[in-house]
Design a protein around this motif. Structure first.
Motif, PDB file in Angstrom:
ATOM      1  N   LEU A  81      34.357  32.751   1.112  1.00 50.74           N
ATOM      2  CA  LEU A  81      33.084  33.470   1.237  1.00 50.74           C
ATOM      3  C   LEU A  81      31.943  32.686   0.614  1.00 50.74           C
ATOM      4  CD1 LEU A  81      33.569  37.251   0.406  1.00 50.74           C
ATOM      5  CD2 LEU A  81      32.314  36.281   2.304  1.00 50.74           C
ATOM      6  N   ARG A 141      29.996  45.381   7.367  1.00 52.68           N
ATOM      7  CA  ARG A 141      30.518  46.683   7.776  1.00 52.68           C
ATOM      8  C   ARG A 141      31.721  47.030   6.896  1.00 52.68           C
ATOM      9  NH1 ARG A 141      32.298  45.105  12.603  1.00 52.68           N
ATOM     10  NH2 ARG A 141      31.244  43.119  12.452  1.00 52.68           N
ATOM     11  N   SER A 151      50.065  44.034  -6.675  1.00 52.80           N
ATOM     12  CA  SER A 151      49.551  44.933  -5.647  1.00 52.80           C
ATOM     13  C   SER A 151      48.031  45.046  -5.693  1.00 52.80           C
ATOM     14  CB  SER A 151      50.209  46.303  -5.788  1.00 52.80           C
ATOM     15  OG  SER A 151      50.048  46.796  -7.079  1.00 52.80           O
ATOM     16  N   VAL A 152      47.478  45.121  -6.905  1.00 50.04           N
ATOM     17  CA  VAL A 152      46.025  45.302  -6.970  1.00 50.04           C
ATOM     18  C   VAL A 152      45.307  44.044  -6.497  1.00 50.04           C
ATOM     19  CG1 VAL A 152      44.098  45.709  -8.510  1.00 50.04           C
ATOM     20  CG2 VAL A 152      46.182  47.016  -8.778  1.00 50.04           C
ATOM     21  N   VAL A 154      43.139  41.631   0.521  1.00 53.38           N
ATOM     22  CA  VAL A 154      43.123  42.193   1.875  1.00 53.38           C
ATOM     23  C   VAL A 154      41.744  42.773   2.183  1.00 53.38           C
ATOM     24  CG1 VAL A 154      44.061  44.041   3.297  1.00 53.38           C
ATOM     25  CG2 VAL A 154      45.591  42.635   1.964  1.00 53.38           C
ATOM     26  N   ALA A 155      41.189  43.496   1.199  1.00 58.73           N
ATOM     27  CA  ALA A 155      39.869  44.085   1.410  1.00 58.73           C
ATOM     28  C   ALA A 155      38.821  42.991   1.627  1.00 58.73           C
ATOM     29  CB  ALA A 155      39.495  44.956   0.216  1.00 58.73           C
ATOM     30  N   HIS A 185      50.835  36.442  -4.562  1.00 60.72           N
ATOM     31  CA  HIS A 185      50.000  37.508  -4.004  1.00 60.72           C
ATOM     32  C   HIS A 185      48.617  37.497  -4.642  1.00 60.72           C
ATOM     33  CE1 HIS A 185      53.892  39.190  -2.634  1.00 60.72           C
ATOM     34  NE2 HIS A 185      53.153  39.660  -1.652  1.00 60.72           N
ATOM     35  N   THR A 237      35.405  47.740   5.300  1.00 63.76           N
ATOM     36  CA  THR A 237      36.538  46.822   5.212  1.00 63.76           C
ATOM     37  C   THR A 237      37.856  47.587   5.197  1.00 63.76           C
ATOM     38  OG1 THR A 237      37.528  45.089   3.905  1.00 63.76           O
ATOM     39  CG2 THR A 237      36.354  46.782   2.701  1.00 63.76           C
ATOM     40  N   THR A 238      38.947  46.857   4.903  1.00 65.78           N
ATOM     41  CA  THR A 238      40.281  47.442   5.001  1.00 65.78           C
ATOM     42  C   THR A 238      40.484  48.579   4.004  1.00 65.78           C
ATOM     43  OG1 THR A 238      40.816  45.128   5.092  1.00 65.78           O
ATOM     44  CG2 THR A 238      42.624  46.659   5.363  1.00 65.78           C
ATOM     45  N   ALA A 244      51.501  49.262  -4.068  1.00 60.94           N
ATOM     46  CA  ALA A 244      50.555  49.598  -5.140  1.00 60.94           C
ATOM     47  C   ALA A 244      50.803  51.000  -5.665  1.00 60.94           C
ATOM     48  CB  ALA A 244      49.125  49.469  -4.636  1.00 60.94           C
ATOM     49  N   ILE A 249      50.964  47.111   1.568  1.00 62.26           N
ATOM     50  CA  ILE A 249      50.253  46.905   0.309  1.00 62.26           C
ATOM     51  C   ILE A 249      49.994  48.235  -0.385  1.00 62.26           C
ATOM     52  CG2 ILE A 249      48.018  46.851   1.523  1.00 62.26           C
ATOM     53  CD1 ILE A 249      48.988  45.063  -1.698  1.00 62.26           C
ATOM     54  N   GLY A 271      43.664  48.164   1.410  1.00 59.98           N
ATOM     55  CA  GLY A 271      43.360  47.239   0.322  1.00 59.98           C
ATOM     56  C   GLY A 271      42.490  47.895  -0.723  1.00 59.98           C
ATOM     57  N   ALA A 286      44.313  50.307  -2.929  1.00 60.94           N
ATOM     58  CA  ALA A 286      45.042  49.601  -3.991  1.00 60.94           C
ATOM     59  C   ALA A 286      44.090  49.199  -5.103  1.00 60.94           C
ATOM     60  CB  ALA A 286      45.754  48.375  -3.422  1.00 60.94           C
ATOM     61  N   VAL A 287      42.899  48.694  -4.699  1.00 62.93           N
ATOM     62  CA  VAL A 287      41.929  48.281  -5.708  1.00 62.93           C
ATOM     63  C   VAL A 287      41.480  49.492  -6.523  1.00 62.93           C
ATOM     64  CG1 VAL A 287      39.647  47.308  -6.062  1.00 62.93           C
ATOM     65  CG2 VAL A 287      41.155  46.316  -4.373  1.00 62.93           C
ATOM     66  N   GLY A 317      39.009  41.540   4.971  1.00 67.68           N
ATOM     67  CA  GLY A 317      38.372  42.436   5.931  1.00 67.68           C
ATOM     68  C   GLY A 317      36.898  42.144   6.044  1.00 67.68           C
ATOM     69  N   VAL A 318      36.285  41.789   4.943  1.00 65.27           N
ATOM     70  CA  VAL A 318      34.863  41.438   4.965  1.00 65.27           C
ATOM     71  C   VAL A 318      34.667  40.061   5.585  1.00 65.27           C
ATOM     72  CG1 VAL A 318      32.926  40.861   3.473  1.00 65.27           C
ATOM     73  CG2 VAL A 318      34.278  42.901   3.021  1.00 65.27           C
ATOM     74  N   PHE A 349      46.461  41.715  -4.512  1.00 67.46           N
ATOM     75  CA  PHE A 349      46.667  41.524  -3.084  1.00 67.46           C
ATOM     76  C   PHE A 349      45.805  42.511  -2.296  1.00 67.46           C
ATOM     77  CE2 PHE A 349      49.110  41.541   0.908  1.00 67.46           C
ATOM     78  CZ  PHE A 349      49.156  40.181   1.126  1.00 67.46           C
ATOM     79  N   GLY A 350      45.715  43.750  -2.820  1.00 60.57           N
ATOM     80  CA  GLY A 350      44.850  44.737  -2.172  1.00 60.57           C
ATOM     81  C   GLY A 350      43.410  44.251  -2.121  1.00 60.57           C
ATOM     82  N   ALA A 351      42.940  43.712  -3.246  1.00 61.89           N
ATOM     83  CA  ALA A 351      41.582  43.178  -3.278  1.00 61.89           C
ATOM     84  C   ALA A 351      41.435  42.056  -2.266  1.00 61.89           C
ATOM     85  CB  ALA A 351      41.262  42.678  -4.674  1.00 61.89           C
ATOM     86  N   GLN A 385      34.278  39.500   9.258  1.00 62.36           N
ATOM     87  CA  GLN A 385      33.057  39.910   9.943  1.00 62.36           C
ATOM     88  C   GLN A 385      31.988  38.830   9.898  1.00 62.36           C
ATOM     89  OE1 GLN A 385      31.921  43.413   7.877  1.00 62.36           O
ATOM     90  NE2 GLN A 385      33.921  44.388   8.155  1.00 62.36           N
TER      91      GLN A 385
END
Lengths: 468, 469
Positions: A62, B270, A112-113, A119-120, A51, B272-273, B222, B218, B276, B279-280, A123-124, A115-117, A127
């Motif tokens: 990126l 723009r 979790s942290v 996912v975020a 993860h 984002t999720t 978390a 997620i 996520g 969690a961060v 998301g960027v 993986f959360g990062a 785009q």
């Protein structure tokens, strides 16, 4: 169909060959590495790592895209994944070192942290106008069936590297897994070794991740090692078994998927290794459920048998003139149920230790049974005597203590006890019952004495049944 | 989300869903953390796939209630199976979880693929719900007397789950606490630790399933782990920990959504999720606690250690100077422990070596004492004795009294250790040296009493009189 089967099994198809051999190599290496992480009580570290790789992948993509390169070049993404995986490991080690938080929670936090990062960041990434981000998730979820030969070569090289490193450092890693504090005291660089071990796990996980996906790589790290643990107590043997199990699981799983193209190979591999786990769990020679159940049963049976013979012996000893012992009197001697006593008597009689009368309500010892009963009673009393003489335990209490240990006394220990207690033993070689003075000759039922009280206490530990 | 910026009708509901999920998860997460089962949420969120697939195959519909039931059942099954393998097979907890959830996941995947002709079920779609869609799926909720309002389905479901969890934790707090810390005691006091355990597992499964089909797995993974861990670093009391975890979780949810809206715009993207970023945000809260937690944080610990080192060093400098003047005075000729050698460039070097520190640190400590008027700032060159000692300063009257107190503690300790514990002569000084820094006046008087107010220590050195003040 047959022709197809033959084509798969003889690895004629290029694609099938790549998938089967690639996953088999991965299974071999991860089975081996998994043993070390399992014994380090960090079985799910692969989970956390896999993860934690996601933000690295996103950042690599990126940066590459912003700098104008193709963001989806494999080495680049692998580098990103490795770096963020290592970062995750370092975080786990730091949390473990500086806080009271336990291993599992540290893994969970990183998992979790990170993986959360990831996912975020994805998301960027989605785009971005340049570069096509679609398929980055596939990096995490894998694409076993479309493995290319370069993937397979990469897996092969990484697997061989990991196997060689872990074999070269086997002694050190073994010590680390079993007794970290001792390793530190012996002057081994514990932190460095830990880092090496985790580094190996990172390599296996990341390489496996892009080839076969998240869940499969976790499964390959955990399941073969956990299965192998049922078969042996030796690390090196366990590693061999785990590697072979991992490899076989991959071979069978991938072949099944090649024969029936509808079945996804990743899932098939996990299921095959899962079946292997189930088999090992039940039938493992060392720690399998059935083996341990059988061992416990055997032990309980032998304890029952010994109790029965000893009781009979003592009853005849109290009243040497009697010819047989009635069932009801026997039943009162110990806290055994009717059914259990019946079963024990039946067993003893068919083994030739005792004889029973025609109505099956009175019993006597055979010659063979008498010898055996004498030996057992002697062992019990020797230990009682030892406890009274050398451990200062009150005679009223020794029966229970002796009961707990008499079943596991080896002949050597009995001999040692004899030499220790030689003076007290005198000539008879059969110590007296230390409780004899408490309930001389009277039938037990009529005059409840200490002895009876002790026997009642016995019921609290269920006649010494070994707890499961 | 097309525009960035906060709109109550929209972002309000997203944050509400996030906060509810976070609070519901952290309530249970505290107990999972203490039971060392933190990864259960992760395992369940992977393992429910076959439950979803089976529910779909059996009911033939994608109605959420069937899916929910199937997923919760398999979630509970995951917990039970891991438990069983852990206990019966004597397999490590983590490993048994790993075996169960990967196998179940693979089974689910297989079911979906095999039934793909009849089923249109995308595992990703089912497993990874998106919190951003919260405001679109509205339910009419009737309020008695007020009328009806439109509330998103997710918020309604999560409110119910949060309420159930909160009620459970509040009603059975004592039982949870005992069965978490001492299952044997729980059983002995007459309620079954395993019943509590299985209820907890069931609630975790319900929370996980309810959360991840609506706000993404997620977030629930978390929030089950990170806020409780953060609270764990901040307190040692379970009740405080539960409350703190909920507060941290809610704050992370709000901060996460704000972060998701605004942080990407700094780089020209723009939003984002949200899940996520939540969690961060909780990870960030953990980082803060890791670094700055008053009791267990890394930096306060570092500061405390450095402060202790510094106070010991300054104490040592005073006593060194005191002993030096003692040794050079006429009536007692007592040699110092480490003799001054030719290799020492200056007396400061000698002092530093004796005190196991660096010359620079010793100089700073002397400067500090000069500032506190414990050491004479005017160098008095008319020192009798060794010429190299001339660059060592002298104690003022104030410094002398302070040093006497410490030396008195030291020598009383030595005397006490000898008379009461018969400590070996060699180890005497070391032990007394450690203890002297932690001895207050009260303890000193007690030692004095216990050793019958001696005037010399075991090494024959005089014990200074107690400060009359």
């Amino acid at each position: 169909m047959n022709e197809h089967l033959w084509r798969v099994l003889s690895l004629q198809d290029h694609n099938t060959r790549v998938v089967i051999l690639g996953t088999a190599m991965l299974g071999f290496a991860s089975g081996l590495v998994g043993c070390l992480t399992l014994l380090r009580r960090r079985a799910l570290v692969g989970d956390a790592l896999a993860h934690a790789a996601l933000p690295g992948i996103a950042i690599a993509f990126l940066t590459a895209t912003v700098l104008g390169y193709d963001g989806k070049t494999l080495p680049l993404l692998l580098c990103g994944a490795t770096v963020s995986g290592l970062l995750g490991i370092v975080t786990i080690l730091l949390i473990r070192k500086y806080t009271k938080i336990k291993e599992d929670a540290a893994l969970g936090i990183v998992l979790s942290v990170f993986f959360g990062a990831g996912v975020a960041l994805l998301g960027v990434v989605q785009q971005m106008s340049s570069g096509h981000a679609a398929g980055l998730e596939a990096f995490i979820y894998g694409k076993t069936a479309t493995m290319t030969s370069s993937d397979a070569w990469l897996i092969g090289a990484a697997s061989i590297g990991c196997v060689l490193v872990s074999l070269a450092l086997l002694k050190e890693l073994k010590l680390l897994c079993f007794d970290e504090a001792f390793a530190g005291a012996r002057g081994y660089p514990v932190l460095l070794l830990d880092a090496v071990l985790m580094g190996i796990v990172v390599v296996v996980t990341i390489v496996g991740l892009q080839a076969v996906g998240l869940v499969l790589v976790i499964a390959l790290l955990v399941i073969p090692a956990a299965s192998a643990r049922f078969w042996t107590d030796r690390l090196i043997v366990m590693m061999m078994i785990a590697s072979v199990l991992g490899m076989l699981g991959c071979l069978f799983g991938a072949s099944a998927s090649a024969i029936f193209p509808r079945l996804p190979s990743g899932a098939m591999i996990v299921l095959v290794t899962g079946v292997g786990f189930l088999f090992s769990l039940l039938f493992g020679r060392q720690r399998g459920v059935l083996v341990r159940w059988w061992r416990r049963r055997r032990l309980n049976e032998s304890i029952d048998h010994q109790h029965l013979l000893r009781e009979l012996f003592e009853m005849f000893e109290l009243n040497p003139s009697r010819l047989s012992v009635p069932y009801d009197e026997l039943l009162e001697r110990r806290s055994w149920s009717r059914k259990r006593l019946r079963r024990m008597l039946h067993q003893a009689s068919s083994d030739g230790w005792i004889t029973e009368n025609i109505s099956r309500m009175a019993f006597a010892l055979t010659a063979k049974g008498k010898d055996e009963a004498k030996r057992l009673t002697r062992r019990h009393r020797l230990w009682e005597l030892y406890l009274i003489q050398h451990a200062d335990i009150a005679p009223q209490r020794v029966d229970r203590d002796a009961d707990a240990i008499e079943h596991v006394l080896e002949p050597e220990i009995v001999a040692e006890l004899e030499t220790l207690l030689d003076v007290e033993l005198g000539r008879s070689r059969m110590p007296d019952d230390p409780h004899a003075g408490e309930s001389p000759m009277e039938p037990v039922g009529e005059n409840p004495t200490n002895r009876l009280a002790i026997e009642n206490l016995d019921s609290s530990h269920g006649g010494n049944e070994v707890a499961s | 989300m097309i525009e960035t910026g906060w709109r109550w009708s929209f972002d309000g509901w997203i944050v509400a869903a996030g906060v509810l999920c976070a609070v519901a998860s952290s309530l249970l997460g505290c107990f999972l953390l203490l039971r060392r089962m933190s990864l259960l949420g992760d395992a369940i969120s992977h393992a429910v796939l076959p439950g979803l697939a089976a529910a779909f195959l059996i009911s033939g519909s994608r109605s959420s209630i069937w899916m929910f039931v199937g997923a919760v059942l398999v979630g509970i099954l995951t917990a039970l199976l891991s438990d069983w393998i852990h206990n019966r097979g004597q397999v490590d907890e983590g490993a048994s979880m790993g075996v169960v959830f990967t196998t179940l996941f693979a089974g689910g995947l297989l079911m979906i693929v095999v039934a793909a002709d009849r089923v249109d079920l995308d595992p990703g779609c089912v497993l990874y719900g998106a919190i951003e869609q919260t405001p679109w799926d509205l339910w009419e909720v009737q309020w008695p007397g007020i009328g009806s309002t439109q509330i998103p389905r997710v918020v309604t479901v999560l409110s119910v789950v949060t309420l159930i969890n909160a009620t459970f934790v509040a009603l059975f707090f004592k039982e949870l606490k005992i069965s978490t810390f001492d299952p044997a005691l729980a059983t002995a006091s007459g309620f079954s630790a395993s019943v509590i355990h299985y209820v907890l597992m069931t609630l975790v499964a319900i929370t996980a399933v309810a959360s991840f089909e609506s706000v993404g797995n997620i977030l629930v993974v978390a929030m089950l782990i990170v806020p409780p861990s953060t609270a764990y670093l901040l307190t040692n009391r379970l009740s405080v920990m539960v409350v703190l975890a909920c507060v941290i979780a809610a704050a992370s949810a709000v901060a996460g959504h704000l972060g998701a809206l605004h942080i990407p715009t700094w780089f020209g993207f723009r939003s984002t999720t949200t899940a996520g970023m939540m969690a961060v945000a909780s990870g960030f809260a953990f980082l803060l606690a890791f670094l700055f937690a008053p009791q267990q944080g890394v930096i306060p610990g570092l500061v405390r250690r450095q402060w202790l080192r510094w106070s010991i060093l300054t104490d040592d400098v005073l006593t060194f100077l005191y002993r030096l003047s003692e040794s050079s005075s006429e009536e007692h000729t007592i040699p110092m422990r480490t003799p001054l050698r030719k290799t020492h460039a200056s007396a400061i070097d000698w002092m530093a070596e004796t005190l196991l520190t660096t010359p620079a640190a010793a100089r700073i400590a002397i400067r500090f004492h000069q500032w506190r008027k414990r050491i004479d700032s005017n160098r008095d060159t008319s020192t009798s004795g060794h010429p190299a000692l001339s660059d060592l300063p002298h104690l003022t009257e104030l410094g002398r009294r302070e040093a006497e107190t410490i030396v008195r503690s030291h020598r009383l300790w030595e005397q006490y250790l000898v008379t009461r514990f018969e400590v070996e002569d060699k180890r005497l000084h070391q032990t007394a040296h450690t203890l002297e820094h932690f001895t207050n006046r009260n303890l000193q008087d007690q030692l004095d009493e216990q050793t019958d107010s001696p005037s010399i220590d075991p090494h024959g050195r005089p014990i200074p009189e107690a400060d009359p003040n």
